[in-house]
Write a protein that holds these residues in place. Structure first.
Motif, PDB file in Angstrom:
ATOM      1  N   SER A   1       0.831  -1.201   0.000  1.00 48.01           N
ATOM      2  CA  SER A   1       0.000   0.000   0.000  1.00 48.01           C
ATOM      3  C   SER A   1       0.866   1.252   0.000  1.00 48.01           C
ATOM      4  N   THR A   2       0.505   2.203  -0.849  1.00 56.85           N
ATOM      5  CA  THR A   2       1.241   3.472  -0.913  1.00 56.85           C
ATOM      6  C   THR A   2       0.624   4.540  -0.018  1.00 56.85           C
ATOM      7  N   VAL A   3      -0.532   4.235   0.564  1.00 61.48           N
ATOM      8  CA  VAL A   3      -1.218   5.208   1.424  1.00 61.48           C
ATOM      9  C   VAL A   3      -1.712   4.511   2.691  1.00 61.48           C
ATOM     10  N   PRO A   4      -0.828   3.887   3.459  1.00 61.02           N
ATOM     11  CA  PRO A   4      -1.288   3.083   4.598  1.00 61.02           C
ATOM     12  C   PRO A   4      -2.068   3.869   5.648  1.00 61.02           C
ATOM     13  N   PHE A   5      -1.612   5.085   5.980  1.00 60.53           N
ATOM     14  CA  PHE A   5      -2.307   5.843   7.026  1.00 60.53           C
ATOM     15  C   PHE A   5      -3.704   6.246   6.572  1.00 60.53           C
ATOM     16  N   TRP A   6      -3.805   6.811   5.357  1.00 57.13           N
ATOM     17  CA  TRP A   6      -5.100   7.297   4.896  1.00 57.13           C
ATOM     18  C   TRP A   6      -6.064   6.146   4.648  1.00 57.13           C
ATOM     19  N   ASP A   7      -5.553   5.018   4.175  1.00 57.01           N
ATOM     20  CA  ASP A   7      -6.389   3.832   3.997  1.00 57.01           C
ATOM     21  C   ASP A   7      -6.911   3.362   5.351  1.00 57.01           C
ATOM     22  N   ALA A   8      -6.032   3.384   6.357  1.00 58.43           N
ATOM     23  CA  ALA A   8      -6.421   2.951   7.700  1.00 58.43           C
ATOM     24  C   ALA A   8      -7.402   3.929   8.343  1.00 58.43           C
TER      25      ALA A   8
END
Length: 218
Positions: free
Chosen positions: A133-140
């Motif tokens: 994932s290139t956007v782990p924080f925003w996905d989480a």
């Protein structure tokens, strides 16, 4: 016929938007998602089966786009939809078959916020270490907000709309960043529908709370 033979056509391009191919999965997700939110705003029980269909389409879409937390979230949504479907038809209490709109209690907010913080931190760590994932924080973060909002929707808590609004504000640029332009547009529509839903549920709550007073003064 294998599962791949069935799902394959759904993932084929249907149209091209802004030089980006759009699959049947994304189009069907767009339509079922918009219908689901409209039905929730109207407190119509059909939102639950339509929402489950929408979750299935989005599992395919998000997994293909590398948004693994969002893909996994759809499975949780299906489980919560079954719970919400039952609650909306059986949670009104004695003498009532309809669950009324209520405010979120202080205790519920405490648990929701704590779960949201812990969930965001845990999912971020998992995605950063175990996926590409290139956007782990925003996905989480959107995953946690969506789960909090879905709990509120299942219980018909007015403030669940504010949680959906917060999630949609992040989802719109996130999906555009991943090249899912129709889905980003869909979530812009979701944002507008959430505002409509918030107003509708607030009117319903206000009208229900004013009934005892009217009965006394009549």
């Amino acid at each position: 016929m294998s599962l791949a033979d069935i799902l394959g056509p759904l993932q084929q391009p249907l149209v091209t938007v802004l030089d980006t191919p759009v699959s049947w999965t994304e189009v069907l997700g767009f339509g079922s998602g918009a219908l689901c939110v409209w039905l929730v705003a109207r407190q119509h029980i059909a939102n639950w089966p339509i929402g489950i269909a929408n979750n299935v389409f989005f599992i395919l879409l998000f997994a293909q786009a590398g948004l693994y937390a969002d893909a996994g979230l759809q499975i949780v949504f299906i489980t919560l939809a079954a719970y919400g479907w039952w609650t909306w038809t059986h949670g009104g209490g004695p003498g009532s078959s309809v669950l009324p709109v209520r405010r979120t209690t202080r205790t519920e907010w405490t648990w929701l916020l704590a779960a949201g913080v812990v969930g965001t931190a845990g999912i971020t760590l998992l995605l950063a270490r175990a996926t590409d994932s290139t956007v782990p924080f925003w996905d989480a973060a959107t995953t946690s907000l969506s789960l909090m909002a879905t709990y509120g929707q299942c219980r018909k808590r007015l403030e669940s709309w504010w949680l959906w609004i917060a999630a949609d504000v992040v989802y719109i640029p996130l999906y555009a960043h991943k090249g899912l332009y129709p889905t980003s547009l869909l979530y812009a529509g979701f944002l507008a529908l959430c505002i409509v839903g918030l107003r509708s549920w607030r009117r319903d709550l206000t009208a229900r709370n004013s009934r005892p007073l009217e009965a006394v003064t009549a």
